[in-house]
Write a protein that holds these residues in place. Structure first.
Motif, mmCIF file in Angstrom:
data_model
loop_
_atom_site.group_PDB
_atom_site.id
_atom_site.type_symbol
_atom_site.label_atom_id
_atom_site.label_comp_id
_atom_site.label_asym_id
_atom_site.label_seq_id
_atom_site.Cartn_x
_atom_site.Cartn_y
_atom_site.Cartn_z
ATOM 1 N N ALA A 388 43.529 55.646 35.254
ATOM 2 C CA ALA A 388 43.479 57.024 35.549
ATOM 3 C C ALA A 388 43.087 57.046 36.994
ATOM 4 C CB ALA A 388 42.658 57.732 34.482
ATOM 5 N N PRO A 389 43.718 57.982 37.913
ATOM 6 C CA PRO A 389 43.475 58.331 39.151
ATOM 7 C C PRO A 389 41.868 58.266 39.470
ATOM 8 C CG PRO A 389 45.048 59.758 38.533
ATOM 9 C CD PRO A 389 44.492 59.054 37.310
ATOM 10 N N GLY A 390 40.897 58.875 38.591
ATOM 11 C CA GLY A 390 39.594 59.035 38.774
ATOM 12 C C GLY A 390 38.800 57.737 38.841
ATOM 13 N N GLU A 391 39.523 56.668 38.123
ATOM 14 C CA GLU A 391 38.695 55.286 38.014
ATOM 15 C C GLU A 391 39.375 54.322 39.001
ATOM 16 O OE1 GLU A 391 37.281 54.662 34.167
ATOM 17 O OE2 GLU A 391 37.226 56.616 33.599
ATOM 18 N N MET A 392 38.585 53.804 39.643
ATOM 19 C CA MET A 392 39.072 52.665 40.912
ATOM 20 C C MET A 392 39.368 51.416 39.862
ATOM 21 S SD MET A 392 37.325 51.379 44.112
ATOM 22 C CE MET A 392 37.554 52.859 45.183
ATOM 23 N N GLU A 393 40.517 50.705 40.296
ATOM 24 C CA GLU A 393 40.806 49.651 39.577
ATOM 25 C C GLU A 393 40.752 48.331 40.628
ATOM 26 O OE1 GLU A 393 41.576 48.887 36.399
ATOM 27 O OE2 GLU A 393 41.725 51.341 35.970
ATOM 28 N N LYS A 394 40.383 47.243 40.278
ATOM 29 C CA LYS A 394 40.527 46.114 40.974
ATOM 30 C C LYS A 394 41.213 44.772 40.551
ATOM 31 C CE LYS A 394 35.912 44.088 40.247
ATOM 32 N NZ LYS A 394 34.403 43.899 40.830
ATOM 33 N N ILE A 395 41.716 44.115 41.197
ATOM 34 C CA ILE A 395 42.391 42.916 40.930
ATOM 35 C C ILE A 395 42.109 41.801 41.506
ATOM 36 C CG2 ILE A 395 44.414 43.225 42.082
ATOM 37 C CD1 ILE A 395 46.190 42.074 39.710
ATOM 38 N N THR A 396 41.800 40.483 41.295
ATOM 39 C CA THR A 396 41.226 39.467 42.138
ATOM 40 C C THR A 396 42.362 38.369 42.470
ATOM 41 O OG1 THR A 396 39.237 39.457 40.969
ATOM 42 C CG2 THR A 396 39.562 37.592 42.364
ATOM 43 N N LEU A 397 42.461 38.166 43.822
ATOM 44 C CA LEU A 397 43.477 37.032 44.314
ATOM 45 C C LEU A 397 42.691 35.799 44.485
ATOM 46 C CD1 LEU A 397 45.608 38.985 46.501
ATOM 47 C CD2 LEU A 397 46.280 38.663 44.121
ATOM 48 N N LYS A 398 43.011 34.693 44.131
ATOM 49 C CA LYS A 398 42.399 33.336 43.995
ATOM 50 C C LYS A 398 43.164 32.876 45.527
ATOM 51 C CE LYS A 398 41.116 32.333 39.721
ATOM 52 N NZ LYS A 398 42.050 32.196 38.675
ATOM 53 N N PRO A 399 42.292 32.318 46.295
ATOM 54 C CA PRO A 399 42.853 31.566 47.485
ATOM 55 C C PRO A 399 44.007 30.615 47.522
ATOM 56 C CG PRO A 399 40.398 31.309 47.572
ATOM 57 C CD PRO A 399 40.882 31.701 46.171
ATOM 58 N N ASP A 400 44.281 30.011 46.460
ATOM 59 C CA ASP A 400 45.341 28.948 46.457
ATOM 60 C C ASP A 400 46.639 30.129 45.944
ATOM 61 O OD1 ASP A 400 44.545 29.583 43.830
ATOM 62 O OD2 ASP A 400 44.712 27.505 43.086
ATOM 63 N N ALA A 401 46.244 31.326 45.324
ATOM 64 C CA ALA A 401 47.554 32.036 44.952
ATOM 65 C C ALA A 401 48.242 32.497 46.663
ATOM 66 C CB ALA A 401 47.104 33.257 44.106
ATOM 67 N N LEU A 402 47.197 32.512 47.553
ATOM 68 C CA LEU A 402 47.773 33.414 48.868
ATOM 69 C C LEU A 402 48.270 32.119 49.661
ATOM 70 C CD1 LEU A 402 44.540 35.101 49.801
ATOM 71 C CD2 LEU A 402 46.662 36.007 48.927
ATOM 72 N N CYS A 403 48.339 30.860 49.149
ATOM 73 C CA CYS A 403 49.135 29.821 49.987
ATOM 74 C C CYS A 403 50.665 30.259 50.050
ATOM 75 C CB CYS A 403 49.100 28.374 49.309
ATOM 76 S SG CYS A 403 47.542 27.794 49.917
ATOM 77 N N GLY A 404 51.325 30.192 51.062
ATOM 78 C CA GLY A 404 52.725 30.281 51.105
ATOM 79 C C GLY A 404 53.076 31.804 50.702
ATOM 80 N N ALA A 405 52.212 32.722 50.523
ATOM 81 C CA ALA A 405 52.566 34.156 50.287
ATOM 82 C C ALA A 405 53.143 34.758 51.643
ATOM 83 C CB ALA A 405 51.521 34.800 49.840
ATOM 84 N N GLU A 406 53.753 35.769 51.504
ATOM 85 C CA GLU A 406 54.366 36.554 52.887
ATOM 86 C C GLU A 406 53.682 37.644 52.805
ATOM 87 O OE1 GLU A 406 55.723 35.690 55.710
ATOM 88 O OE2 GLU A 406 55.967 33.447 54.901
ATOM 89 N N GLU A 407 54.292 38.963 52.092
ATOM 90 C CA GLU A 407 53.743 40.060 52.082
ATOM 91 C C GLU A 407 53.339 40.216 50.438
ATOM 92 O OE1 GLU A 407 56.718 42.696 53.249
ATOM 93 O OE2 GLU A 407 57.275 43.319 51.368
ATOM 94 N N ILE A 408 52.180 41.133 50.153
ATOM 95 C CA ILE A 408 51.681 41.504 48.926
ATOM 96 C C ILE A 408 52.256 42.628 48.382
ATOM 97 C CG2 ILE A 408 49.493 41.166 47.517
ATOM 98 C CD1 ILE A 408 48.605 39.203 49.723
ATOM 99 N N CYS A 409 52.726 42.699 47.132
ATOM 100 C CA CYS A 409 52.949 44.227 46.919
ATOM 101 C C CYS A 409 52.189 44.369 45.390
ATOM 102 C CB CYS A 409 54.595 44.428 46.549
ATOM 103 S SG CYS A 409 55.294 44.245 48.174
ATOM 104 N N VAL A 410 51.446 45.407 45.283
ATOM 105 C CA VAL A 410 50.737 45.705 44.114
ATOM 106 C C VAL A 410 51.568 46.828 43.283
ATOM 107 C CG1 VAL A 410 48.613 46.013 43.161
ATOM 108 C CG2 VAL A 410 48.653 44.895 45.399
ATOM 109 N N SER A 411 51.766 46.689 42.125
ATOM 110 C CA SER A 411 52.396 47.883 41.388
ATOM 111 C C SER A 411 51.950 47.770 39.946
ATOM 112 C CB SER A 411 54.009 47.603 41.282
ATOM 113 O OG SER A 411 54.398 46.306 40.989
ATOM 114 N N LEU A 412 52.257 48.886 39.058
ATOM 115 C CA LEU A 412 51.906 49.195 37.889
ATOM 116 C C LEU A 412 53.303 48.667 36.885
ATOM 117 C CD1 LEU A 412 49.930 52.291 36.975
ATOM 118 C CD2 LEU A 412 49.018 49.967 37.235
ATOM 119 N N GLU A 413 53.057 47.934 35.796
ATOM 120 C CA GLU A 413 54.459 47.766 34.980
ATOM 121 C C GLU A 413 53.799 48.042 33.671
ATOM 122 O OE1 GLU A 413 55.679 43.799 35.755
ATOM 123 O OE2 GLU A 413 55.584 44.059 38.007
#
Ligand SMILES: Cc1cc2nc3c(=O)[nH]c(=O)nc-3n(C[C@H](O)[C@H](O)[C@H](O)COP(=O)(O)OP(=O)(O)OC[C@H]3O[C@@H](n4cnc5c(N)ncnc54)[C@H](O)[C@@H]3O)c2cc1C
Length: 415
Positions: A388-413
């Motif tokens: 819900a918009p009233g509750e802040m959410e968070k997700i954790t990215l591990k450093p090795d996941a960032l290797c080789g990444a270009e841009e990061i897109c976050v979405s709901l599925e």
């Protein structure tokens, strides 16, 4: 007067205090906190209800108690707090100008941390038609009058806006003997935490009218009543749904605006959605050596996360002063499909510690997953039964996941 200090923190609320303690513990001891109030603690000084510190300290405290924990830690380290001192300007090369009874003070800072908090949206900004009688308060002003000044603001109240401050004030007014006729919310869902809807409204039989707003204010000297009206899915008033409620008090709890006038003066680019600075994973703004944390950066629902964010900003500012800055390119972070915003807005590709991405969703949804991708590659995902918009959410990215990444897109599925 002109002084030089390693780190200057603007704002001595929970964010400023936690940032100061963390910077000191990271080895930079020349830290100065500046606050315009007579005592540190920020908004927490007027939040006398409990519910603070469950995540961060593992115990349930009132606002003043939570603030006191950090104020004591700052005092124990001898961190200097300039009280009743208002910062009036900040330059991009980190010169802070402040004024107090003693006069004008200029400080050349090695690093600056912005921790100025936010302010409430006013009646003028809401554009409600009608007369201008006494009895209309922002919810935070009413809270301060009741809790700090000992002045009861009214006997029969309507509250517009169901964010956490409005919900908490519905309970507070009731406990002080007022009758709260209703809490009205323009959106089809509440903007507050579920725990506050239960503990502040349901426990006291206070009705919550969703998709409803105040169409008209009545009364000349003192407020006499308000006309409520239902709105459609495009938030347009539905003719014929008007109803009058007699009341002598209207509390407005319709959103918070980060206090970024100083940031704008320093030329710091802001995010159009959060109203706070654009920052990287260390909470550094786009101007080197200027960091931001707490409600001036994004409106938090829990102070515990304010303290976490401030500690990160404090450690990062200490690194900056000692000449430690991350190298390499930054990856832009985009909020997409159901995610309203995401913070930080950029991440160093070589980040050595896990990066927590904070976000708010656009609408309530059930059984979804929050997914961070770079192209087709999933960097991290987490499932939720309900968001819900009233509750802040968070997700954790591990450093090795960032290797080789270009841009990061976050979405709901959908799950
Ligand atoms: C009514 C209400 C109820 C809340 N209830 C809860 C709850 O139940 N649980 C919970 O976890 N959180 C709650 N919160 C949220 C919590 O209070 C905030 O998340 C927290 O106070 C934000 O901390 P901050 O340091 O970023 O900002 P603030 O607390 O606003 O502190 C900012 C400080 O900066 C100072 N300042 C600003 N500009 C200047 C300037 N130019 N010069 C000098 N000083 C300046 C201000 O005087 C202030 O002291 C509530 C908030 C409110 C308003």
């Amino acid at each position: 007067m002109c002084e030089k200090h390693d780190i200057v923190i603007i704002g001595g609320g929970p964010a400023g205090l936690a940032a100061a303690v963390a910077a000191y513990d990271a080895g930079v001891t020349d830290v100065v906190v500046i606050d315009r109030e007579e005592a540190p603690g920020g908004v927490l000084r007027q939040c006398i209800h409990n519910g603070f510190g469950l995540h961060k300290l593992g115990r349930e405290l009132t606002g003043p108690e939570y603030a006191a924990v950090y104020a004591k830690e700052a005092a124990r380290r001898g961190i200097r707090i300039l009280r009743e001192t208002m910062v009036t300007a900040l330059s991009p090369d980190r010169v802070v100008t402040a004024c107090s009874r003693e006069g004008i003070l200029k400080i050349e800072a090695g690093a600056v941390i912005l921790a100025m908090g936010c302010r409430e949206r006013s009646r003028g900004a809401l554009n409600i038609s009608g007369t201008r009688p006494a009895g209309i308060f922002s919810a935070g002003t009413a809270q301060r009058l009741i809790n700090c000044e000992g002045y009861m603001v009214g006997k029969k109240a309507v509250i517009l806006g169901s964010g956490d401050i409005g919900l908490i004030m519905a309970r507070r007014m009731t406990l002080e003997g007022a009758k709260v006729e209703a809490v009205c919310e323009l959106m089809p869902y509440s903007g507050g935490l579920t725990r506050n809807i239960v503990q502040c409204l349901e426990d006291f039989d206070i009705p919550l009218y969703l998709s409803t707003t105040v169409a008209e204010i009545h009364g000349r000297q003192r407020l006499e009543g308000v006309t409520l009206i239902s709105v459609d899915e495009n938030r347009r008033p539905i003719p014929g749904t008007e109803r009058y409620i007699g009341c002598d008090t209207l509390l407005l709890s319709c959103g918070l605006i980060p206090e970024n006038e100083l940031s704008l003066g320093a030329g710091i680019p802001l995010d159009g959605i959060t109203g706070g600075a654009l920052v990287d994973e260390r909470r550094e703004t786009e101007i080197p050596g200027i960091f931001a944390c707490g409600n001036v950066l994004q409106v938090h629902d829990l102070v515990d996360y304010v303290s976490d964010e401030a500690e990160l900003a404090g450690r990062s500012a200490a690194d900056f002063v000692r000449g430690i800055s991350p190298a390499g390119k930054t990856l832009p972070v985009f909020a997409e499909k159901g995610v309203r915003y995401c913070l930080p807005q950029r991440i160093h590709a070589g980040a050595s510690a896990p990066v927590e991405l904070y976000m708010r969703v656009a609408q309530p949804r059930e059984r979804v997953k929050i997914v961070a991708r770079s192209g087709e590659r999933i960097l991290a995902e987490v499932s939720r039964r309900r968001v819900a918009p009233g509750e802040m959410e968070k997700i954790t990215l591990k450093p090795d996941a960032l290797c080789g990444a270009e841009e990061i897109c976050v979405s709901l599925e959908d799950l």
